[in-house]
Design a protein around this motif. Structure first.
Motif, PDB file in Angstrom:
ATOM      1  N   MET A   1       0.832  -1.167   0.000  1.00  0.00           N
ATOM      2  CA  MET A   1       0.000   0.000   0.000  1.00  0.00           C
ATOM      3  C   MET A   1       0.890   1.248   0.000  1.00  0.00           C
ATOM      4  SD  MET A   1      -2.586   1.274   2.988  1.00  0.00           S
ATOM      5  CE  MET A   1      -4.163   1.074   2.234  1.00  0.00           C
ATOM      6  N   TRP A   2       0.550   2.194  -0.835  1.00  0.00           N
ATOM      7  CA  TRP A   2       1.294   3.446  -0.899  1.00  0.00           C
ATOM      8  C   TRP A   2       0.855   4.395   0.215  1.00  0.00           C
ATOM      9  CZ3 TRP A   2       5.552   4.542  -3.402  1.00  0.00           C
ATOM     10  CH2 TRP A   2       5.892   3.787  -4.517  1.00  0.00           C
ATOM     11  N   HIS A   3       1.832   5.067   0.799  1.00  0.00           N
ATOM     12  CA  HIS A   3       1.609   6.127   1.784  1.00  0.00           C
ATOM     13  C   HIS A   3       2.349   7.347   1.248  1.00  0.00           C
ATOM     14  CE1 HIS A   3       0.024   3.258   4.728  1.00  0.00           C
ATOM     15  NE2 HIS A   3       0.954   2.447   4.246  1.00  0.00           N
ATOM     16  N   ASN A   4       1.598   8.381   0.906  1.00  0.00           N
ATOM     17  CA  ASN A   4       2.176   9.531   0.213  1.00  0.00           C
ATOM     18  C   ASN A   4       2.398  10.723   1.128  1.00  0.00           C
ATOM     19  OD1 ASN A   4       2.178   8.237  -2.349  1.00  0.00           O
ATOM     20  ND2 ASN A   4      -0.029   8.577  -2.447  1.00  0.00           N
ATOM     21  N   ASN A   5       3.454  11.471   0.794  1.00  0.00           N
ATOM     22  CA  ASN A   5       3.778  12.743   1.441  1.00  0.00           C
ATOM     23  C   ASN A   5       3.941  12.601   2.955  1.00  0.00           C
ATOM     24  OD1 ASN A   5       4.430  15.444   1.009  1.00  0.00           O
ATOM     25  ND2 ASN A   5       2.393  16.110   1.637  1.00  0.00           N
ATOM     26  N   LYS A   6       4.750  11.635   3.371  1.00  0.00           N
ATOM     27  CA  LYS A   6       5.014  11.379   4.791  1.00  0.00           C
ATOM     28  C   LYS A   6       6.438  11.806   5.141  1.00  0.00           C
ATOM     29  CE  LYS A   6       1.079   9.324   5.538  1.00  0.00           C
ATOM     30  NZ  LYS A   6       0.092   9.887   6.433  1.00  0.00           N
ATOM     31  N   LYS A   7       6.627  12.274   6.351  1.00  0.00           N
ATOM     32  CA  LYS A   7       7.950  12.642   6.847  1.00  0.00           C
ATOM     33  C   LYS A   7       8.633  11.428   7.471  1.00  0.00           C
ATOM     34  CE  LYS A   7       7.852  17.117   6.119  1.00  0.00           C
ATOM     35  NZ  LYS A   7       8.883  17.937   5.559  1.00  0.00           N
ATOM     36  N   VAL A   8       9.938  11.377   7.343  1.00  0.00           N
ATOM     37  CA  VAL A   8      10.745  10.380   8.038  1.00  0.00           C
ATOM     38  C   VAL A   8      11.178  11.026   9.346  1.00  0.00           C
ATOM     39  CG1 VAL A   8      12.829   8.969   7.970  1.00  0.00           C
ATOM     40  CG2 VAL A   8      11.531   9.367   5.864  1.00  0.00           C
ATOM     41  N   LEU A   9      10.710  10.474  10.459  1.00  0.00           N
ATOM     42  CA  LEU A   9      10.980  11.092  11.752  1.00  0.00           C
ATOM     43  C   LEU A   9      12.247  10.556  12.416  1.00  0.00           C
ATOM     44  CD1 LEU A   9       7.319  11.194  13.098  1.00  0.00           C
ATOM     45  CD2 LEU A   9       8.583  12.956  11.852  1.00  0.00           C
ATOM     46  N   TYR A  10      12.562   9.270  12.195  1.00  0.00           N
ATOM     47  CA  TYR A  10      13.753   8.647  12.766  1.00  0.00           C
ATOM     48  C   TYR A  10      14.250   7.556  11.823  1.00  0.00           C
ATOM     49  CZ  TYR A  10      11.509  10.499  16.992  1.00  0.00           C
ATOM     50  OH  TYR A  10      10.901  11.303  17.905  1.00  0.00           O
ATOM     51  N   THR A  11      15.524   7.238  11.924  1.00  0.00           N
ATOM     52  CA  THR A  11      16.077   6.076  11.223  1.00  0.00           C
ATOM     53  C   THR A  11      16.947   5.297  12.194  1.00  0.00           C
ATOM     54  OG1 THR A  11      17.986   7.321  10.424  1.00  0.00           O
ATOM     55  CG2 THR A  11      16.085   7.197   8.943  1.00  0.00           C
ATOM     56  N   TYR A  12      17.130   4.026  11.891  1.00  0.00           N
ATOM     57  CA  TYR A  12      17.929   3.158  12.751  1.00  0.00           C
ATOM     58  C   TYR A  12      18.546   2.058  11.898  1.00  0.00           C
ATOM     59  CZ  TYR A  12      19.072  -0.434  16.191  1.00  0.00           C
ATOM     60  OH  TYR A  12      19.726  -1.370  16.945  1.00  0.00           O
TER      61      TYR A  12
END
Length: 72
Positions: A1-12
């Motif tokens: 499922m596509w989720h559009n125009n989202k921010k990446v808040l953290y990476t690990y």
């Protein structure tokens, strides 16, 4: 499922190969799909770039794994 125009808040990332995660706005922690080392690394680098530059992403999540993403 596509989720559009989202921010990446953290990476690990864990020290082992192909063990990377991103926390996507309104979605939560999702693992970047493993299988091809370069593909996993490239998606992880893109997620970090999105976070660092405060840009949104369009992500495709298949069975709780990020399989495809685009910078917006």
């Amino acid at each position: 499922m596509w989720h559009n125009n989202k921010k990446v808040l953290y990476t690990y990332a864990y020290y082992t190969s192909q063990w990377a995660w991103a926390y996507i706005q309104d979605i939560g922690w999702k693992r970047i799909k493993e299988g091809a080392a370069d593909g996993c690394t490239n998606l992880f680098v893109m997620m970090n770039d999105a976070k660092a530059s405060d840009r949104a992403v369009n992500v495709y999540i298949d069975t709780d794994l990020i399989t495809t993403a685009y910078l917006v």
